[in-house]
Design a protein around this motif. Structure first.
Motif, PDB file in Angstrom:
ATOM      1  N   LEU A 163       0.825  -1.203   0.000  1.00  0.00           N
ATOM      2  CA  LEU A 163       0.000   0.000   0.000  1.00  0.00           C
ATOM      3  C   LEU A 163       0.864   1.260   0.000  1.00  0.00           C
ATOM      4  O   LEU A 163       0.541   2.245  -0.667  1.00  0.00           O
ATOM      5  CB  LEU A 163      -0.940   0.001   1.200  1.00  0.00           C
ATOM      6  CG  LEU A 163      -1.980  -1.128   1.239  1.00  0.00           C
ATOM      7  CD1 LEU A 163      -2.849  -1.018   2.485  1.00  0.00           C
ATOM      8  CD2 LEU A 163      -2.853  -1.099  -0.017  1.00  0.00           C
ATOM      9  N   GLU A 164       1.980   1.207   0.738  1.00  0.00           N
ATOM     10  CA  GLU A 164       2.850   2.382   0.804  1.00  0.00           C
ATOM     11  C   GLU A 164       3.515   2.651  -0.540  1.00  0.00           C
ATOM     12  O   GLU A 164       3.667   3.804  -0.947  1.00  0.00           O
ATOM     13  CB  GLU A 164       3.893   2.185   1.897  1.00  0.00           C
ATOM     14  CG  GLU A 164       3.288   2.232   3.301  1.00  0.00           C
ATOM     15  CD  GLU A 164       4.254   1.751   4.362  1.00  0.00           C
ATOM     16  OE1 GLU A 164       5.025   0.835   4.077  1.00  0.00           O
ATOM     17  OE2 GLU A 164       4.220   2.291   5.471  1.00  0.00           O
ATOM     18  N   ILE A 165       3.910   1.581  -1.241  1.00  0.00           N
ATOM     19  CA  ILE A 165       4.487   1.754  -2.571  1.00  0.00           C
ATOM     20  C   ILE A 165       3.437   2.317  -3.523  1.00  0.00           C
ATOM     21  O   ILE A 165       3.719   3.220  -4.324  1.00  0.00           O
ATOM     22  CB  ILE A 165       5.055   0.421  -3.093  1.00  0.00           C
ATOM     23  CG1 ILE A 165       6.315   0.042  -2.305  1.00  0.00           C
ATOM     24  CG2 ILE A 165       5.378   0.514  -4.589  1.00  0.00           C
ATOM     25  CD1 ILE A 165       6.871  -1.318  -2.643  1.00  0.00           C
ATOM     26  N   SER A 166       2.215   1.796  -3.431  1.00  0.00           N
ATOM     27  CA  SER A 166       1.144   2.298  -4.293  1.00  0.00           C
ATOM     28  C   SER A 166       0.908   3.783  -4.050  1.00  0.00           C
ATOM     29  O   SER A 166       0.745   4.567  -4.994  1.00  0.00           O
ATOM     30  CB  SER A 166      -0.142   1.510  -4.042  1.00  0.00           C
ATOM     31  OG  SER A 166       0.027   0.140  -4.368  1.00  0.00           O
ATOM     32  N   ASP A 167       0.897   4.187  -2.774  1.00  0.00           N
ATOM     33  CA  ASP A 167       0.703   5.602  -2.453  1.00  0.00           C
ATOM     34  C   ASP A 167       1.871   6.446  -2.960  1.00  0.00           C
ATOM     35  O   ASP A 167       1.673   7.531  -3.532  1.00  0.00           O
ATOM     36  CB  ASP A 167       0.551   5.787  -0.944  1.00  0.00           C
ATOM     37  CG  ASP A 167      -0.770   5.231  -0.414  1.00  0.00           C
ATOM     38  OD1 ASP A 167      -1.691   5.028  -1.232  1.00  0.00           O
ATOM     39  OD2 ASP A 167      -0.863   4.985   0.806  1.00  0.00           O
ATOM     40  N   ALA A 168       3.094   5.956  -2.740  1.00  0.00           N
ATOM     41  CA  ALA A 168       4.273   6.712  -3.169  1.00  0.00           C
ATOM     42  C   ALA A 168       4.311   6.869  -4.683  1.00  0.00           C
ATOM     43  O   ALA A 168       4.727   7.915  -5.201  1.00  0.00           O
ATOM     44  CB  ALA A 168       5.549   6.017  -2.682  1.00  0.00           C
ATOM     45  N   MET A 169       3.853   5.841  -5.403  1.00  0.00           N
ATOM     46  CA  MET A 169       3.865   5.902  -6.861  1.00  0.00           C
ATOM     47  C   MET A 169       2.858   6.906  -7.401  1.00  0.00           C
ATOM     48  O   MET A 169       2.852   7.207  -8.600  1.00  0.00           O
ATOM     49  CB  MET A 169       3.600   4.518  -7.443  1.00  0.00           C
ATOM     50  CG  MET A 169       4.777   3.554  -7.293  1.00  0.00           C
ATOM     51  SD  MET A 169       6.196   4.041  -8.280  1.00  0.00           S
ATOM     52  CE  MET A 169       5.582   3.624  -9.899  1.00  0.00           C
ATOM     53  N   GLY A 170       2.001   7.422  -6.535  1.00  0.00           N
ATOM     54  CA  GLY A 170       1.125   8.503  -6.953  1.00  0.00           C
ATOM     55  C   GLY A 170       1.899   9.762  -7.305  1.00  0.00           C
ATOM     56  O   GLY A 170       1.360  10.669  -7.954  1.00  0.00           O
ATOM     57  N   HIS A 171       3.174   9.814  -6.888  1.00  0.00           N
ATOM     58  CA  HIS A 171       4.018  10.970  -7.191  1.00  0.00           C
ATOM     59  C   HIS A 171       4.732  10.818  -8.533  1.00  0.00           C
ATOM     60  O   HIS A 171       5.509  11.699  -8.914  1.00  0.00           O
ATOM     61  CB  HIS A 171       5.048  11.176  -6.077  1.00  0.00           C
ATOM     62  CG  HIS A 171       4.430  11.466  -4.744  1.00  0.00           C
ATOM     63  ND1 HIS A 171       3.875  12.679  -4.431  1.00  0.00           N
ATOM     64  CD2 HIS A 171       4.229  10.678  -3.658  1.00  0.00           C
ATOM     65  CE1 HIS A 171       3.387  12.646  -3.208  1.00  0.00           C
ATOM     66  NE2 HIS A 171       3.587  11.439  -2.708  1.00  0.00           N
ATOM     67  N   MET A 172       4.487   9.718  -9.230  1.00  0.00           N
ATOM     68  CA  MET A 172       5.048   9.554 -10.567  1.00  0.00           C
ATOM     69  C   MET A 172       4.410  10.591 -11.488  1.00  0.00           C
ATOM     70  O   MET A 172       3.211  10.824 -11.423  1.00  0.00           O
ATOM     71  CB  MET A 172       4.776   8.130 -11.075  1.00  0.00           C
ATOM     72  CG  MET A 172       5.492   7.786 -12.362  1.00  0.00           C
ATOM     73  SD  MET A 172       5.309   6.027 -12.764  1.00  0.00           S
ATOM     74  CE  MET A 172       3.591   5.980 -13.300  1.00  0.00           C
ATOM     75  N   ARG A 173       5.194  11.211 -12.323  1.00  0.00           N
ATOM     76  CA  ARG A 173       4.688  12.262 -13.191  1.00  0.00           C
ATOM     77  C   ARG A 173       4.805  11.853 -14.657  1.00  0.00           C
ATOM     78  O   ARG A 173       5.866  11.426 -15.118  1.00  0.00           O
ATOM     79  CB  ARG A 173       5.469  13.566 -12.975  1.00  0.00           C
ATOM     80  CG  ARG A 173       5.251  14.163 -11.586  1.00  0.00           C
ATOM     81  CD  ARG A 173       3.848  14.747 -11.463  1.00  0.00           C
ATOM     82  NE  ARG A 173       3.616  15.303 -10.136  1.00  0.00           N
ATOM     83  CZ  ARG A 173       2.991  14.680  -9.158  1.00  0.00           C
ATOM     84  NH1 ARG A 173       2.554  13.449  -9.349  1.00  0.00           N
ATOM     85  NH2 ARG A 173       2.807  15.248  -7.981  1.00  0.00           N
ATOM     86  N   THR A 174       3.696  11.967 -15.375  1.00  0.00           N
ATOM     87  CA  THR A 174       3.725  11.775 -16.822  1.00  0.00           C
ATOM     88  C   THR A 174       3.049  12.984 -17.456  1.00  0.00           C
ATOM     89  O   THR A 174       2.216  13.643 -16.854  1.00  0.00           O
ATOM     90  CB  THR A 174       2.965  10.504 -17.251  1.00  0.00           C
ATOM     91  OG1 THR A 174       1.575  10.670 -16.934  1.00  0.00           O
ATOM     92  CG2 THR A 174       3.504   9.280 -16.558  1.00  0.00           C
TER      93      THR A 174
END
Length: 393
Positions: A163-174
């Motif tokens: 869950l923490e990785i999923s939340d952190a990956m919300g900061h990925m920018r495209t």
């Protein structure tokens, strides 16, 4: 071309191991195709959980450690059980690799191995993690397969930091406009020998999709994000045995410090990390190992055994083959955008043979990818390999 690849995963999930065997496999790439050089600054220090500085471990040393450990365990025999190191690192470790073709066309890759604890939003390093995620091109998520497959959902979520990785990956920018900043996410189940050799690796893929459902659904419909599942065998000769409770054993009443162990609830056998076993009748007492508590969750010990195979990694080169193919496609798109934005004077010079400074290495790396594909070296399916293109219900 210079690209940043972040390695994500829980504590001791296998991030550095998969990186080490990836480099080992790439060094064995046919010499007529590409040369891989390790340009990492190994004078840089890393800090352990006690705040003590150590020399940065080399990828070659890490690979040799895996081989040596397997050889030692094989000499002891296949009937002994043992645990892998579950200590954590406090420092993000950066490795710089260079791929060169013909001695002139070069591209560099910065692999960043991020500690699992950085995934927590309440730690100061989380801000740095978000920055690295924003800047990265490729995200390799190492998944500890035994915890994914054998632990309950809460334990797996804590240990693999799903869950923490999923939340952190919300900061990925495209960006779907001029930047064309495409991203690639690679889920790499490791320590998966048990399921691979039993022909059950697709069950790992199915469970992985559910565990990382939030992350997948967040990005799967974005045309600028490419997602894959690529299981990798990092040793071949070490196979998962069982998850057992983390305990401490005291052999006598006078013993002040207990020894890490697990008691098999079925057989009653007490397993010690060095492979020895104890009978419950020959000890004073058994206590719960409180150091196994992470985020209010008791994490079992993951026990392994040798299976008679030698050091035989499989598919460890595939994430790099795929990410190079992806990055070449990305660079082609960026080069085309820049060509379309040439000034009138630049277009005039181009007519007379002037070559734009960007994209000059692309023909060589495009040829590399085409050759790898023609030789059937880029794996597309089978053995748990799947391109993820659909929303998870």
């Amino acid at each position: 071309m210079a690209h940043k690849i972040i390695m994500l995963g829980g504590r001791r999930a296998g991030k550095s191991s998969i990186l080490a065997v990836m480099l080992n496999a790439l060094r064995e790439m046919p010499g007529d195709l590409c040369t891989i050089n390790d340009l990492t600054d190994y004078d840089e220090k890393v800090v352990d959980k006690h705040g003590i500085e150590h020399a940065k471990p080399t990828l070659r040393t890490k690979c040799l450690e895996i081989k040596s450990y397997l050889q030692k365990r094989t000499l002891i025999g296949t009937n002994t059980k043992f645990i892998v190191d579950m200590n954590r690192s406090n420092t993000a470790i950066r490795y710089n690799l260079q791929a060169s073709i013909g001695g002139t066309a070069r591209t560099t890759f910065e692999f960043i191995d991020v500690p699992g604890e950085w995934m927590r939003q309440n730690v100061p390093e989380h801000a740095e993690l978000k920055k690295i995620i924003e800047e990265s091109d490729v995200y390799i998520i190492a998944i500890d397969t035994p915890f994914l497959m054998e632990a309950d959902e809460d334990v797996n979520s804590v240990y693999n930091r799903t869950l923490e990785i999923s939340d952190a990956m919300g900061h990925m920018r495209t960006f779907s406009n001029e930047a064309k900043d495409k991203k690639m996410i690679i889920f790499v189940p490791v320590k998966c020998e048990k399921w691979m050799y039993a022909g059950e690796i697709d069950t790992v893929f199915e469970k992985m999709k559910l565990a990382y459902k939030n992350l997948i659904n967040q990005w799967v419909e974005n045309p600028d994000v490419e997602m894959w599942c690529m299981p990798a065998i990092t040793s071949g000769g070490i196979q998962f045995y069982k998850l057992l409770p983390g305990d401490k054993v005291f052999r006598t009443a006078e013993q002040k410090i207990g020894e890490k162990c697990s008691k098999d609830p079925i057989t009653g056998t007490i397993y010690l990390p060095d492979g020895q076993t104890l009978s419950p009748r020959r000890i004073d007492r058994l206590e719960t190992d409180m150091s196994q508590e992470i985020d209010h969750t008791f994490i079992p010990l993951s026990w392994y055994e040798t299976n008679g195979k030698a050091f035989t990694p499989q598919f460890s080169e595939q994430p790099v083959y795929h990410l190079i193919r992806f990055l070449v496609k990305k660079e082609v798109g960026l080069a085309n955008l820049k060509l379309n934005n040439l000034t009138a004077w630049q277009r005039f010079k181009q007519f007379f043979g002037w070559t734009p400074p960007f994209g000059k290495n692309l023909p060589a790396f495009t040829s590399l990818i085409n050759t790898l594909s023609a030789r059937g070296l880029i794996k597309e399916n089978g053995d748990g390999y799947h391109r993820i293109t659909e929303t998870i219900e």
